[in-house]
Design a protein around this motif. Structure first.
Motif, PDB file in Angstrom:
ATOM      1  N   ASP A 214       0.937  -1.184  -0.034  1.00 29.05           N
ATOM      2  CA  ASP A 214       0.108   0.080  -0.005  1.00 29.05           C
ATOM      3  C   ASP A 214       0.627   1.168   0.024  1.00 29.05           C
ATOM      4  OD1 ASP A 214      -2.085   1.636   0.034  1.00 29.05           O
ATOM      5  OD2 ASP A 214      -2.676   1.284   1.992  1.00 29.05           O
ATOM      6  N   LYS A 241      -0.246   6.140 -12.435  1.00 28.42           N
ATOM      7  CA  LYS A 241      -0.968   4.797 -13.033  1.00 28.42           C
ATOM      8  C   LYS A 241      -0.184   3.736 -12.287  1.00 28.42           C
ATOM      9  CE  LYS A 241      -3.126   6.323 -17.305  1.00 28.42           C
ATOM     10  NZ  LYS A 241      -2.998   6.002 -18.669  1.00 28.42           N
ATOM     11  N   PHE A 244      -1.529   3.258  -8.903  1.00 23.92           N
ATOM     12  CA  PHE A 244      -3.173   3.378  -8.964  1.00 23.92           C
ATOM     13  C   PHE A 244      -3.350   1.821  -8.846  1.00 23.92           C
ATOM     14  CE2 PHE A 244      -7.378   2.572 -10.942  1.00 23.92           C
ATOM     15  CZ  PHE A 244      -7.998   3.451 -10.459  1.00 23.92           C
ATOM     16  N   GLU A 248      -5.490   0.310  -5.911  1.00 22.60           N
ATOM     17  CA  GLU A 248      -6.957  -0.213  -6.224  1.00 22.60           C
ATOM     18  C   GLU A 248      -6.846  -1.721  -5.566  1.00 22.60           C
ATOM     19  OE1 GLU A 248      -9.753  -0.268 -10.081  1.00 22.60           O
ATOM     20  OE2 GLU A 248      -7.665  -1.010 -10.183  1.00 22.60           O
ATOM     21  N   ASN A 251      -7.763  -1.308  -2.110  1.00 21.34           N
ATOM     22  CA  ASN A 251      -8.767  -0.717  -1.844  1.00 21.34           C
ATOM     23  C   ASN A 251      -8.812   0.664  -0.905  1.00 21.34           C
ATOM     24  OD1 ASN A 251     -11.741  -0.325  -2.121  1.00 21.34           O
ATOM     25  ND2 ASN A 251     -12.153  -1.215  -0.236  1.00 21.34           N
ATOM     26  N   LEU A 253      -9.404   3.825  -0.527  1.00 23.05           N
ATOM     27  CA  LEU A 253     -10.027   5.064  -1.319  1.00 23.05           C
ATOM     28  C   LEU A 253      -9.459   6.350  -1.210  1.00 23.05           C
ATOM     29  CD1 LEU A 253     -13.721   3.762  -0.085  1.00 23.05           C
ATOM     30  CD2 LEU A 253     -12.370   2.976  -2.045  1.00 23.05           C
ATOM     31  N   LEU A 256      -6.752   6.273  -3.839  1.00 25.40           N
ATOM     32  CA  LEU A 256      -7.468   6.370  -5.209  1.00 25.40           C
ATOM     33  C   LEU A 256      -8.024   7.683  -5.678  1.00 25.40           C
ATOM     34  CD1 LEU A 256      -8.981   2.877  -5.012  1.00 25.40           C
ATOM     35  CD2 LEU A 256      -7.150   3.436  -6.321  1.00 25.40           C
ATOM     36  N   CYS A 259      -5.411   9.873  -6.876  1.00 25.88           N
ATOM     37  CA  CYS A 259      -4.831   9.410  -8.205  1.00 25.88           C
ATOM     38  C   CYS A 259      -5.636   9.721  -9.110  1.00 25.88           C
ATOM     39  CB  CYS A 259      -4.947   7.852  -8.186  1.00 25.88           C
ATOM     40  SG  CYS A 259      -3.527   6.969  -7.332  1.00 25.88           S
ATOM     41  N   HIS A 260      -7.174   9.879  -8.906  1.00 26.12           N
ATOM     42  CA  HIS A 260      -8.023  10.366 -10.002  1.00 26.12           C
ATOM     43  C   HIS A 260      -7.752  11.670 -10.253  1.00 26.12           C
ATOM     44  CE1 HIS A 260     -10.189   6.540 -11.371  1.00 26.12           C
ATOM     45  NE2 HIS A 260     -10.357   6.348 -10.092  1.00 26.12           N
ATOM     46  N   HIS A 279     -11.707  11.216 -15.083  1.00 24.40           N
ATOM     47  CA  HIS A 279     -10.890  11.009 -13.808  1.00 24.40           C
ATOM     48  C   HIS A 279     -11.358  11.783 -13.033  1.00 24.40           C
ATOM     49  CE1 HIS A 279      -7.701   7.920 -14.978  1.00 24.40           C
ATOM     50  NE2 HIS A 279      -7.518   8.784 -15.823  1.00 24.40           N
ATOM     51  N   GLU A 282     -14.612  10.261 -11.334  1.00 22.32           N
ATOM     52  CA  GLU A 282     -14.227   9.173 -10.366  1.00 22.32           C
ATOM     53  C   GLU A 282     -13.536   9.879  -8.750  1.00 22.32           C
ATOM     54  OE1 GLU A 282     -14.271   5.722 -10.907  1.00 22.32           O
ATOM     55  OE2 GLU A 282     -15.925   6.559 -12.609  1.00 22.32           O
TER      56      GLU A 282
END
Length: 550
Positions: A214, A241, A244, A248, A251, A253, A256, A259-260, A279, A282
């Motif tokens: 992680d 990426k 990401f 992912e 999990n 969040l 993530l 990242c988006h 993105h 998301e």
């Protein structure tokens, strides 16, 4: 969700800093790794006085791991019970855990001052326990809170202090990685990108060693964010990426959503508007799920900026939600960004009154940001100065060590030279003494030969050089005839007792090996013992035999 990484929510920083504050490493003191357990099941354990204390505390700490980030208000209520139980039962380790947990929760909620209160209380108890690892973990979080308060220079000092503490403790790559990550983010905050990347890549290697998947995902995200701020948008996309994929799978969040958001910004910079919109949608969806309004507002403003020149109606819908979410408790940079977006929106709609009002607010907040940015510039200078001073000190230390090493080498070389000279002189003296002793002994033997050549019993001096060996006596003594070579060698020795084998060989027309063979044969015939003066001894024996038998 990871037990060691969290995302720093800060309400005190301007835009240039806030983006990177989402990825700092927080240390949770719980050492459990239980699967998801329902709240009711856990509560049934911790309120049951018949349960062992260890089981009750395990249930409380498991609750934090599973629910603190998603239900912070409930976690604060549970922490009150935890604190009372730990105080009543007298468990200092549990008091440290609950105070640290309260600090983390308030940190998540964006209240660094409250977070500081609890982390300082935890440190006070932790330092009394003298548990190095626990103290180091608390220092990491203390540094994070200092950073959230804008005390960047003090945060770097705290992180550096903790690195030294952990290095002396040994074998804690994960926490050393957290510290290098957080220092890297501070340098990113103040746009010292080279230094930032140096620490982030070091953290990456340490996380790989510790196998913290992680954390590795977050590091790629942080490095990508750094590249984004450097304007390397395509490189930033590739790096983010990579993170990401890992995040992912874990999990995570919080990360993530970040990242988006960064992918949206980077895709927008290279003209990929559709990808940028996907993105950011998301990111907004995840931020709604996390129920963090300041993070949600940040995402909505970014999407609104994307839509201003493409879809004014949809931008107006976003503007309505932005207006509802904005309040004076938000960070200055968010208020400035929000009012700038609303100004551009109202201006395009032709609503001059609202546009002017938004512009006035934006100008007010932006002036405050400029003041804060000036303060950050001063902090940046101080931190850069601290870093430069550290480099100078390390360079001076290295130079001193090199000089000391060179001095030791010079001393060692001189010692070897002096020792060599002493040994040489000693060897020379011993050699000279041996030569002198040899010469004395040789002279004594030669003198004895001269005495033998003279007939002292008759007291009639024999003319020097007139003495001749008696071949018949010698052959009678050895019981065999002497060959001409041996007889010639003996007579040459009579003339010169110290003649060399080489000169003997020339005189008797033999090789040196031939002369050596002749001498060895006579040594055996005349029973000459091994010594340095065998030729002289042979001659003396031959003279004695010649005189005795004559």
């Amino acid at each position: 969700m990871s037990n060691t990484l969290a995302h720093q929510a800060c309400s005190k920083f301007p835009k240039a800093i806030r983006l990177s504050l989402l990825f700092a490493a927080i240390i949770n003191l719980q050492s459990l790794s239980f699967a998801q357990v329902s709240i009711d099941s856990l509560r049934a354990i911790w309120i049951n006085q018949k349960q062992p204390d260890s089981s009750r505390f395990n249930a409380l700490n498991t609750f934090y791991i599973n629910y603190s980030s998603s239900q912070p208000d409930s976690a604060l209520e549970v922490s009150k019970f935890h604190y009372q139980l730990a105080s009543k039962k007298g468990y200092p380790d549990q008091l440290i855990k609950v105070l640290n947990e309260k600090a983390i929760i308030y940190f998540f909620l964006g209240y660094p001052d409250s977070s500081m209160t609890y982390i300082e209380q935890a440190i006070e108890i932790g330092e009394r326990t003298q548990d190095t690892l626990t103290i180091a973990k608390l220092y990491v979080n203390h540094g994070n809170v200092l950073r959230a308060q804008g005390q960047l220079r003090e945060a770097v000092k705290k992180y550096t202090q903790t690195i030294l503490l952990l290095e002396s403790y040994g074998g804690e790559e994960k926490y050393l990685a957290d510290l290098n990550n957080n220092i890297g983010l501070i340098y990113l905050d103040i746009n010292l990108h080279t230094l930032s990347l140096e620490y982030l890549y070091k953290a990456l290697e340490l996380y790989k060693t510790a196998k913290e998947e992680d954390a590795i995902g977050n590091i790629w995200l942080n490095i990508g964010a750094n590249k984004y701020h450097l304007g390397e948008y395509r490189n930033a996309i590739d790096l983010i990426k990579k993170g990401f994929v890992i995040l992912e799978a874990e999990n995570n969040l919080f990360s993530l959503s970040d990242c988006h958001q960064f992918l949206a910004l980077a895709q927008s910079k290279i003209g990929n508007r559709d990808s940028a919109l996907w993105h950011i949608d998301e990111a907004i969806a995840l931020k709604r799920q996390l129920q963090n309004n300041s993070r949600l507002l940040d995402g909505l403003i970014i999407k609104g900026d994307f839509l201003l020149n493409e879809n004014l109606n949809e931008a107006f819908v976003i503007g309505t939600e932005v207006t509802e979410l904005m309040n004076e408790e938000l960070s200055i940079d968010l208020l400035a960004k929000g009012n700038r977006f609303l100004y551009e929106l109202y201006k395009r709609q032709g609503n001059s009154e609202l546009a002017l009002s938004s512009l006035e607010k934006y100008t007010l907040y932006n002036d405050s940001i400029k003041i804060e940015m000036n303060e950050i510039a001063v902090i940046k200078e101080a931190i850069q100065s601290d870093f430069d001073n550290k480099l100078i000190k390390e360079q001076l230390k290295s130079e001193k060590e090199q000089a000391a090493l060179k001095l030791r080498q010079v001393k060692r070389n001189y010692s070897f030279i002096i020792l060599g000279l002493i040994l040489f002189v000693l060897a020379f003296v011993i050699y000279r003494r041996l030569i002198q002793a040899h010469q004395v002994q040789q002279q004594q033997l030669l003198n004895e030969i001269e005495k033998l050549k003279q007939n002292k019993e008759a007291e009639i001096p024999i003319e020097q050089g007139a003495f001749n060996l008696n071949r018949a006596c010698l052959e009678s003594y050895i019981g065999r005839s002497l060959n001409e070579t041996d007889w010639s060698v003996l007579n040459l020795l009579l003339k010169d007792p110290v003649i060399s084998n080489k000169d003997l060989a020339k005189a008797v027309f033999l090789s040196i090996d031939g002369v050596g063979s002749s001498l060895r044969r006579m040594y055996e015939l005349f029973n000459i013992k091994e010594s340095k003066y065998m030729k002289i001894t042979l001659l003396m024996e031959a003279i004695k035999i010649s005189k005795t038998k004559s």
